[in-house]
Write a protein that holds these residues in place. Structure first.
Motif, PDB file in Angstrom:
ATOM      1  N   ILE A  56       0.643  -0.514  -0.255  1.00  0.00           N
ATOM      2  CA  ILE A  56       0.440  -0.293   0.004  1.00  0.00           C
ATOM      3  C   ILE A  56       0.671   1.339  -0.117  1.00  0.00           C
ATOM      4  CG2 ILE A  56      -1.802   1.567   1.049  1.00  0.00           C
ATOM      5  CD1 ILE A  56      -2.777  -1.521   2.300  1.00  0.00           C
ATOM      6  N   GLU A  57       0.516   2.445  -1.310  1.00  0.00           N
ATOM      7  CA  GLU A  57       1.143   3.630  -1.065  1.00  0.00           C
ATOM      8  C   GLU A  57       0.408   4.533  -0.381  1.00  0.00           C
ATOM      9  OE1 GLU A  57       4.151   3.643  -4.316  1.00  0.00           O
ATOM     10  OE2 GLU A  57       2.956   1.915  -5.011  1.00  0.00           O
ATOM     11  N   ARG A  58       0.389   6.011  -0.103  1.00  0.00           N
ATOM     12  CA  ARG A  58      -0.058   6.981   0.392  1.00  0.00           C
ATOM     13  C   ARG A  58      -0.066   7.451  -0.467  1.00  0.00           C
ATOM     14  NH1 ARG A  58      -0.555   9.169   6.358  1.00  0.00           N
ATOM     15  NH2 ARG A  58       1.645  10.350   5.325  1.00  0.00           N
ATOM     16  N   ASN A 307     -14.117   4.662  -1.222  1.00  0.00           N
ATOM     17  CA  ASN A 307     -14.624   4.928  -2.075  1.00  0.00           C
ATOM     18  C   ASN A 307     -13.800   4.762  -3.369  1.00  0.00           C
ATOM     19  OD1 ASN A 307     -15.719   4.043  -4.812  1.00  0.00           O
ATOM     20  ND2 ASN A 307     -17.535   6.561  -4.223  1.00  0.00           N
ATOM     21  N   LEU A 308     -13.159   4.124  -4.481  1.00  0.00           N
ATOM     22  CA  LEU A 308     -12.121   3.477  -5.025  1.00  0.00           C
ATOM     23  C   LEU A 308     -12.225   3.093  -6.396  1.00  0.00           C
ATOM     24  CD1 LEU A 308     -12.685   0.611  -4.986  1.00  0.00           C
ATOM     25  CD2 LEU A 308     -12.939   0.335  -3.455  1.00  0.00           C
ATOM     26  N   CYS A 309     -11.607   2.834  -7.201  1.00  0.00           N
ATOM     27  CA  CYS A 309     -11.655   2.994  -8.348  1.00  0.00           C
ATOM     28  C   CYS A 309     -10.085   2.270  -8.846  1.00  0.00           C
ATOM     29  CB  CYS A 309     -11.766   4.577  -9.062  1.00  0.00           C
ATOM     30  SG  CYS A 309     -10.359   5.319  -9.343  1.00  0.00           S
ATOM     31  N   ASN A 316      -4.228  -1.882 -13.526  1.00  0.00           N
ATOM     32  CA  ASN A 316      -4.656  -3.327 -12.249  1.00  0.00           C
ATOM     33  C   ASN A 316      -3.748  -2.381 -10.922  1.00  0.00           C
ATOM     34  OD1 ASN A 316      -1.924  -2.612 -13.267  1.00  0.00           O
ATOM     35  ND2 ASN A 316      -1.024  -4.795 -12.860  1.00  0.00           N
ATOM     36  N   ARG A 317      -4.264  -1.144 -10.962  1.00  0.00           N
ATOM     37  CA  ARG A 317      -4.097  -0.227  -9.972  1.00  0.00           C
ATOM     38  C   ARG A 317      -5.049  -0.266  -9.184  1.00  0.00           C
ATOM     39  NH1 ARG A 317       1.292   4.419  -9.594  1.00  0.00           N
ATOM     40  NH2 ARG A 317       1.175   4.127  -7.432  1.00  0.00           N
ATOM     41  N   LEU A 318      -4.963  -0.309  -7.737  1.00  0.00           N
ATOM     42  CA  LEU A 318      -6.435   0.233  -7.201  1.00  0.00           C
ATOM     43  C   LEU A 318      -6.454   1.739  -6.302  1.00  0.00           C
ATOM     44  CD1 LEU A 318      -9.452  -0.792  -6.593  1.00  0.00           C
ATOM     45  CD2 LEU A 318      -8.440  -1.915  -4.340  1.00  0.00           C
ATOM     46  N   PHE A 319      -6.855   2.743  -6.428  1.00  0.00           N
ATOM     47  CA  PHE A 319      -6.528   3.977  -6.215  1.00  0.00           C
ATOM     48  C   PHE A 319      -8.126   4.666  -5.137  1.00  0.00           C
ATOM     49  CE2 PHE A 319      -4.554   4.664 -10.156  1.00  0.00           C
ATOM     50  CZ  PHE A 319      -3.585   4.722  -9.614  1.00  0.00           C
ATOM     51  N   TYR A 327      -5.142   6.257  -1.725  1.00  0.00           N
ATOM     52  CA  TYR A 327      -3.587   5.495  -1.392  1.00  0.00           C
ATOM     53  C   TYR A 327      -3.797   4.715  -2.307  1.00  0.00           C
ATOM     54  CZ  TYR A 327      -3.115   6.303   3.621  1.00  0.00           C
ATOM     55  OH  TYR A 327      -4.068   7.097   4.903  1.00  0.00           O
ATOM     56  N   SER A 328      -2.487   3.654  -2.593  1.00  0.00           N
ATOM     57  CA  SER A 328      -3.069   2.792  -4.082  1.00  0.00           C
ATOM     58  C   SER A 328      -2.074   1.356  -3.812  1.00  0.00           C
ATOM     59  CB  SER A 328      -2.523   3.869  -5.318  1.00  0.00           C
ATOM     60  OG  SER A 328      -1.448   3.496  -5.060  1.00  0.00           O
ATOM     61  N   LEU A 329      -2.665   1.274  -4.567  1.00  0.00           N
ATOM     62  CA  LEU A 329      -2.203  -0.695  -4.123  1.00  0.00           C
ATOM     63  C   LEU A 329      -2.298  -1.378  -5.656  1.00  0.00           C
ATOM     64  CD1 LEU A 329      -1.336  -3.752  -2.884  1.00  0.00           C
ATOM     65  CD2 LEU A 329      -3.610  -3.716  -2.185  1.00  0.00           C
ATOM     66  N   TYR A 330      -0.722  -2.171  -6.401  1.00  0.00           N
ATOM     67  CA  TYR A 330      -0.939  -2.943  -7.940  1.00  0.00           C
ATOM     68  C   TYR A 330      -1.909  -3.869  -6.885  1.00  0.00           C
ATOM     69  CZ  TYR A 330       1.682   0.895 -10.600  1.00  0.00           C
ATOM     70  OH  TYR A 330       2.029   1.396 -10.652  1.00  0.00           O
ATOM     71  N   VAL A 331      -2.922  -4.487  -8.035  1.00  0.00           N
ATOM     72  CA  VAL A 331      -2.995  -5.944  -7.504  1.00  0.00           C
ATOM     73  C   VAL A 331      -3.175  -6.898  -9.017  1.00  0.00           C
ATOM     74  CG1 VAL A 331      -4.820  -5.478  -5.559  1.00  0.00           C
ATOM     75  CG2 VAL A 331      -5.872  -4.883  -8.054  1.00  0.00           C
ATOM     76  N   ASN A 332      -3.340  -8.031  -8.851  1.00  0.00           N
ATOM     77  CA  ASN A 332      -3.437  -9.699 -10.029  1.00  0.00           C
ATOM     78  C   ASN A 332      -5.312  -9.484 -10.042  1.00  0.00           C
ATOM     79  OD1 ASN A 332      -2.108 -10.328 -12.040  1.00  0.00           O
ATOM     80  ND2 ASN A 332      -2.444 -12.666 -10.484  1.00  0.00           N
TER      81      ASN A 332
END
Length: 338
Positions: A56-58, A307-309, A316-319, A327-332
Motif C-alpha cells: 500500500i502506498e499513500r 470510495n475507490l477506482c 490493475n492499480r487500485l486507488f 492510497y494505492s495498491l497494485y493487484v492481480n
C-alpha cells in the motif's frame, strides 16, 4: 492552443503544498517488508489477486473527506473530491505531484467518466449532475426531477448505452459541512438519465439512503448500497427491459456490526471491491467480495475508505479515497468497465 482532454485535465490550479495530516494519519508508514501484512486473504480464492511484492502506498494526504476517485488514462492522473474543502484534487501518475484541479467544485462528491471519456460529477452545493466537456466547459445534465430540486447526488455510474445512473440521498444538504443545509424536496431515489432524450426515470425509490451504485461486468446486475439500515446492506438487482429498469432486489452483502460499506467497484471477474470501515479501526480499508457476496479479501488502511477506482495503464492499480488521504495498491486484478 488546441484543447484536448489532457490539456483540460492538466489545467488545475498548480502544485499544492498540502496541510499536515492529523497526527494519527501522519504517523502511518508504508510497509517496507513484503508481503504487506495489511493485505489479508479471508478466503483462499483471494490469493490469486494478491501480488506478494506490492504494498500500500499513500499518494496524498491533508484533505478533510475524500470521495469519488476516477482515473484518466489519457492524462495519467487521478481526480478525486475533497468535499468539505469544496475542491476536486488531482494526482499526477508521472510525477506524483498533487494539485487542485477545480475549486470551487460545488462540494463535488462522486465522479466517473462517460463512454466518451468526459468527467461526470455529482455536486452537493448545486444539487446537480454535470459533465465536463473537452473544452473545459460545464454541461448540466440534471438538477431537477418533476420540477423539484434533487437532494445531493452522491455516487454515479455510466452504462455502455451512455445512460447515467446515480444515487440522490440528502447527505449534502443535512448540514453546512458538505454543502448547504436545505430542505429535502424529493425522496432518496436512484435515477437513470438518458443523456440523449434528457429524460430521467426512478429505477429504485424504496431505499432510505441509497449510496454506492455500480454494474456487474456484463451489466446484467446492478449493485446499490443503502447507508440507513442496521446492518448496512449492498443489494443486487437484475437489469431488465433492455437495460432500463431494475427487478428482483435481494441482499447480496450484509455488513458486520460496525461495518460501513460505501462506494465500490467491480473487477473483470465480477468481484466487488468495497470501501469499508468507520465502526472501529480494525474495519477501516477495502473489503473484497466474490460475485456471490462471500468476503474473500481485506486491505487494511489507517482511515475509513469511502470510495475507490481501478486505474493505471493496465487497470490493475487500485486507488482508494480514504478520509484524509489517497492510497494505492497494485493487484492481480483488472477493473471492469470504462
Amino acid at each position: 492552443m488546441h484543447i484536448t482532454r489532457r490539456n483540460v485535465l492538466g489545467a488545475g490550479l498548480g502544485s499544492l503544498a498540502l496541510a499536515a495530516a492529523p497526527p494519527a494519519v501522519a504517523a502511518w508508514e508504508a510497509s517496507e517488508r513484503y508481503p504487506d501484512a495489511a493485505i489479508r486473504s479471508l478466503d483462499p480464492s483471494f490469493d490469486r489477486y494478491r501480488l506478494f511484492n506490492a504494498s500500500i502506498e499513500r499518494l496524498a494526504t491533508g484533505m478533510r473527506w475524500c470521495e469519488g476517485p476516477v482515473y484518466f488514462g489519457d492524462a495519467r492522473c487521478v481526480l478525486w473530491s475533497d468535499i468539505p474543502n469544496n475542491r476536486i484534487m488531482r494526482w499526477d501518475e508521472e510525477t506524483g505531484a498533487v494539485s487542485v484541479y477545480r475549486k470551487p467544485s460545488n462540494n463535488a462528491n462522486g465522479n466517473t467518466r462517460d463512454r466518451q471519456g468526459r468527467l461526470v460529477t455529482c455536486e452537493h452545493e448545486t444539487r446537480r449532475i454535470t459533465r465536463t466537456e473537452y473544452d473545459g466547459s460545464i454541461t448540466v445534465l440534471m438538477d431537477r426531477f418533476e420540477g423539484k430540486r434533487l437532494n445531493s447526488p452522491n455516487d454515479i455510474a455510466v452504462k455502455s448505452d451512455d445512460s447515467v445512473w446515480f444515487s440522490d440521498p440528502p447527505f449534502g444538504i443535512l448540514s453546512n459541512y458538505q454543502g448547504t443545509a436545505s430542505s429535502i424536496e424529493l425522496p432518496s431515489n436512484i435515477y437513470r438519465l438518458d443523456p440523449r432524450s434528457r429524460q430521467a426515470t426512478v429505477v429504485e425509490g424504496t431505499l432510505s439512503r441509497p449510496n454506492g451504485v455500480i454494474f456487474s461486468p456484463d451489466e446484467t446486475k446492478c449493485y446499490i448500497e443503502d447507508s440507513a439500515p442496521n446492518p448496512r446492506c449492498i443489494y443486487a438487482y437484475d437489469v431488465v427491459d433492455n437495460g432500463t429498469k431494475l427487478a428482483n432486489r435481494r441482499v447480496l452483502i450484509a455488513a458486520e456490526a460496525g461495518g460501513t460499506p460505501d462506494g465500490f467497484r467491480v473487477d473483470v471477474d465480477g468481484n466487488l471491491w468495497c470501501g469499508w470501515g468507520m465502526g472501529n479501526a480494525d474495519l477501516d480499508g477495502v473489503k473484497v467480495f466474490n460475485p456471490a457476496g462471500k468476503p474473500i479479501g481485506f486491505i487494511g488502511l489507517p482511515e475509513r475508505c469511502a470510495n475507490l477506482c481501478f486505474g493505471g495503464p493496465k487497470r490493475n492499480r487500485l486507488f482508494m479515497a480514504a478520509s484524509h488521504s489517497l492510497y494505492s495498491l497494485y493487484v492481480n486484478a483488472q477493473g471492469a468497465g470504462a
